[in-house]
Design an enzyme around this catalytic site. Sequence first.
Site, PDB file in Angstrom:
ATOM      1  N   ARG A  27       0.812  -1.212   0.000  1.00  0.00           N
ATOM      2  CA  ARG A  27       0.000   0.000   0.000  1.00  0.00           C
ATOM      3  C   ARG A  27       0.850   1.268   0.000  1.00  0.00           C
ATOM      4  O   ARG A  27       0.362   2.358  -0.297  1.00  0.00           O
ATOM      5  CB  ARG A  27      -0.908   0.026   1.234  1.00  0.00           C
ATOM      6  CG  ARG A  27      -1.893  -1.106   1.305  1.00  0.00           C
ATOM      7  CD  ARG A  27      -2.722  -0.981   2.562  1.00  0.00           C
ATOM      8  NE  ARG A  27      -3.551   0.206   2.520  1.00  0.00           N
ATOM      9  CZ  ARG A  27      -4.758   0.256   1.982  1.00  0.00           C
ATOM     10  NH1 ARG A  27      -5.292  -0.817   1.454  1.00  0.00           N
ATOM     11  NH2 ARG A  27      -5.443   1.369   1.980  1.00  0.00           N
ATOM     12  N   TRP A  74       3.077   6.114   2.018  1.00  0.00           N
ATOM     13  CA  TRP A  74       3.207   6.571   0.629  1.00  0.00           C
ATOM     14  C   TRP A  74       3.066   8.085   0.733  1.00  0.00           C
ATOM     15  O   TRP A  74       1.982   8.597   1.025  1.00  0.00           O
ATOM     16  CB  TRP A  74       2.104   5.963  -0.226  1.00  0.00           C
ATOM     17  CG  TRP A  74       2.195   6.298  -1.673  1.00  0.00           C
ATOM     18  CD1 TRP A  74       2.887   5.616  -2.631  1.00  0.00           C
ATOM     19  CD2 TRP A  74       1.536   7.383  -2.355  1.00  0.00           C
ATOM     20  NE1 TRP A  74       2.718   6.215  -3.859  1.00  0.00           N
ATOM     21  CE2 TRP A  74       1.903   7.300  -3.722  1.00  0.00           C
ATOM     22  CE3 TRP A  74       0.695   8.418  -1.948  1.00  0.00           C
ATOM     23  CZ2 TRP A  74       1.442   8.204  -4.672  1.00  0.00           C
ATOM     24  CZ3 TRP A  74       0.250   9.322  -2.892  1.00  0.00           C
ATOM     25  CH2 TRP A  74       0.612   9.214  -4.242  1.00  0.00           C
ATOM     26  N   GLU A 483      -3.120  -0.876 -22.087  1.00  0.00           N
ATOM     27  CA  GLU A 483      -2.823  -1.617 -20.864  1.00  0.00           C
ATOM     28  C   GLU A 483      -1.404  -2.201 -20.922  1.00  0.00           C
ATOM     29  O   GLU A 483      -0.671  -2.171 -19.919  1.00  0.00           O
ATOM     30  CB  GLU A 483      -3.884  -2.709 -20.662  1.00  0.00           C
ATOM     31  CG  GLU A 483      -3.662  -3.657 -19.504  1.00  0.00           C
ATOM     32  CD  GLU A 483      -3.564  -2.979 -18.143  1.00  0.00           C
ATOM     33  OE1 GLU A 483      -3.833  -1.780 -18.019  1.00  0.00           O
ATOM     34  OE2 GLU A 483      -3.170  -3.681 -17.184  1.00  0.00           O
ATOM     35  N   LYS A 487       1.513  -1.273 -18.223  1.00  0.00           N
ATOM     36  CA  LYS A 487       2.235  -2.284 -17.428  1.00  0.00           C
ATOM     37  C   LYS A 487       3.731  -2.054 -17.547  1.00  0.00           C
ATOM     38  O   LYS A 487       4.457  -2.084 -16.565  1.00  0.00           O
ATOM     39  CB  LYS A 487       1.920  -3.716 -17.899  1.00  0.00           C
ATOM     40  CG  LYS A 487       0.579  -4.277 -17.548  1.00  0.00           C
ATOM     41  CD  LYS A 487       0.376  -4.602 -16.098  1.00  0.00           C
ATOM     42  CE  LYS A 487      -0.119  -3.432 -15.319  1.00  0.00           C
ATOM     43  NZ  LYS A 487      -1.522  -3.140 -15.271  1.00  0.00           N
ATOM     44  N   HIS A 506      -0.418   9.360 -37.876  1.00  0.00           N
ATOM     45  CA  HIS A 506      -0.788  10.755 -37.599  1.00  0.00           C
ATOM     46  C   HIS A 506       0.172  11.408 -36.599  1.00  0.00           C
ATOM     47  O   HIS A 506      -0.160  12.434 -36.016  1.00  0.00           O
ATOM     48  CB  HIS A 506      -2.222  10.825 -37.079  1.00  0.00           C
ATOM     49  CG  HIS A 506      -3.230  10.344 -38.081  1.00  0.00           C
ATOM     50  ND1 HIS A 506      -3.520  11.033 -39.234  1.00  0.00           N
ATOM     51  CD2 HIS A 506      -3.982   9.212 -38.121  1.00  0.00           C
ATOM     52  CE1 HIS A 506      -4.424  10.355 -39.937  1.00  0.00           C
ATOM     53  NE2 HIS A 506      -4.706   9.240 -39.277  1.00  0.00           N
TER      54      HIS A 506
HETATM   55  O1  M6R Z   1      -8.122  -0.166  -7.490  1.00  0.00           O
HETATM   56  P1  M6R Z   1      -8.470   0.468  -8.799  1.00  0.00           P
HETATM   57  O2  M6R Z   1      -8.768  -0.525  -9.854  1.00  0.00           O
HETATM   58  O3  M6R Z   1      -9.559   1.480  -8.685  1.00  0.00           O
HETATM   59  O4  M6R Z   1      -7.158   1.231  -9.225  1.00  0.00           O
HETATM   60  C1  M6R Z   1      -7.112   2.041 -10.356  1.00  0.00           C
HETATM   61  C2  M6R Z   1      -5.684   2.355 -10.724  1.00  0.00           C
HETATM   62  O5  M6R Z   1      -5.064   3.074  -9.695  1.00  0.00           O
HETATM   63  C3  M6R Z   1      -4.887   1.079 -10.998  1.00  0.00           C
HETATM   64  O6  M6R Z   1      -5.482   0.311 -11.993  1.00  0.00           O
HETATM   65  C4  M6R Z   1      -3.444   1.420 -11.395  1.00  0.00           C
HETATM   66  O7  M6R Z   1      -3.440   2.026 -12.655  1.00  0.00           O
HETATM   67  C5  M6R Z   1      -2.605   0.154 -11.347  1.00  0.00           C
HETATM   68  N1  M6R Z   1      -1.333   0.450 -10.788  1.00  0.00           N
HETATM   69  C6  M6R Z   1      -2.451  -0.482 -12.673  1.00  0.00           C
HETATM   70  O8  M6R Z   1      -1.535  -1.508 -12.710  1.00  0.00           O
END
Ligand code: M6R
Length: 610
Positions: A27, A74, A483, A487, A506
């Site tokens: 977290r 964090w 996506e 990643k 473009h």
């Molecule tokens: O928990 P959530 O799906 O709401 O989170 C959304 C984004 O913070 C989350 O998808 C973030 O982009 C990840 N680090 C992607 O790998």
Amino acid sequence: MCGIVGYIGPQEAVPILLTGLHRMEYRGYDSAGLCSVSNGQLIISKRAGRVADLEKVLEPNEHSVKLGIGHTRWATHGLPNDVNAHPHTDASGRIALVHNGIIENYLAIRKQLENAGLQCKSDTDSEVLAVFIGMLYDKLGDLELAVQTALQEVDGTFGLVVVSTVDPDLLIAARRGSPLILGIGKDEYIVASDASAIISHTRQVIYLAENEMAVVRRSGYTTKTIANVATHSEIEEIAFELSQIERGGFAHFMLKEIHEQPSTFHDGYRGRLNIEDGKVRLGGLSKMQDRIREAKRIIITACGTSWHAALVGEYLIEQLARIPVEVEYASEFRYRDPIVNPDDVVIAISQSGETADTLAAVREARRKGATVLGMVNVVGSTIARETDAGVYLHAGPEIGVASTKAFTSQLCVLTQFAMYVGQMHGMSPELSRTIAQHIDALPGQIQEILDRADEMRTIAKQYARSTNALYLGRGVHFPVALEGALKLKEISYVHAEGYPAAEMKHGPIALIDENMPVVFIATKEELYDKVLSGIEEVRARRGKVIAIATEGDEHIKTVADHVFTIPSTLSILSPVLASIPLQLLAYYVAVERGCNVDMPRNLAKSVTVE
Ligand code: M6R
């Protein structure tokens, strides 16, 4: 964002707090700290770095106390250094607090404190709150009242736990906007941001509601609002197993989670999709069935990876149900006074169920009278609780900061939702059956891809030193390209962009030279020939082509530098399979570059601040 934990009971507090911090480190991991209450003193250890760094500096006498709090940070306000690390204390050093969230009016409160001759040592908003509580305690002579009074004056979000020397049999926890769970054990209580810190002690928990607090003593607890109105929160049971939050022999949580996808994807449709007749039953939505049937428009809102899933969802719902869909970044939706009508259905997608922007979008949509549905992974999370109805992803705990299995589970649930609405509007039984059978083949097909992970490792090794990458796809594969790029940048810090393949000419084409890897999702579907033209354009400029192609496609091998094949499926289901090699590519590039895959710099798993 941050992870907080507190313990009161008969056992040694510090090992319990440390285990909790280790489990919640995903977290936030830029600093960590502990405070225990012993013999009328607060013993505080905190430092920049990981929980393991904190462990090295703990005093031996910290291992014999029965009350304490911990934090893994964090940073929002102030650098990640020893002084800014939590716990923070009031000016007299009698009251300590750990906090997750943002105190938005901290500057005004700090001014008030300074006028009273009270100074803060750190740059944090959290310390301001601790000092404020201390000042109120001096006036009111009652810690619970001081916390309540302070929290009523605070703007912003908090999950917090307070302990003190003034009442060493008291732990106070409160939340607004940041998750907080009270674990109820035998004569002991553990409070944490996340069930993972609680599960080894008890499965019985209370998910604190907005503006709710728990006043906990060894002899028992009460819950009430921060305005002091008693509440009667239900005790619920944690739904996952301890083994699900352990690495189980994999080098990283991310790799474990990538490899879990055959079963997590299956869990997403088990008991919901009848493979024989293709009928979808989404029990969690039954009470909103009529509203969904009558919806004139569907708006999907989310952030990050979940937003990419939403874009695939737009395609699926429009294809199968022929209802117009709009996809909105939750962070934009909430502030632009969106036009939302009572006959709109708004879907919030979130792995964590705690993303602040998505939660705010949910509230905005509800305020405007729409029916709001959740597609959430974490059971009991705020978004799951604040939506009118929902469908859980059933992906199990996702610990790696980069979302993988939650993404494919989101696609699984969105596909079924599209079928569910389609079936309300006369989708043919034949089509339903065909899709259901192809869905049921996906877990095995995902496994086939994972069995060839080494092929992707070999490709990744060749590009691990690249500084840029482009990801291109068309139609339903455009979000897959986005996506894939996300990643890669998240965990390897390589700059990557996703585009619809036809957009390359473009602008992005200017970037192509012999150093630019371009990942094409080039599966044999409707726009295959057009994607091939894009590949030729890259080759003509000496760019390097990595193609994700359909098994049996011989032609692609003649035009791409590297080909990773995936099994054939329906084009609407193909994003599930195409995203797996891209997860592997990002993972192996990051490993090759020596990056901390599970805890990438600057990121945190659940973004509970704006
Ligand atoms: O928990 P959530 O799906 O709401 O989170 C959304 C984004 O913070 C989350 O998808 C973030 O982009 C990840 N680090 C992607 O790998």
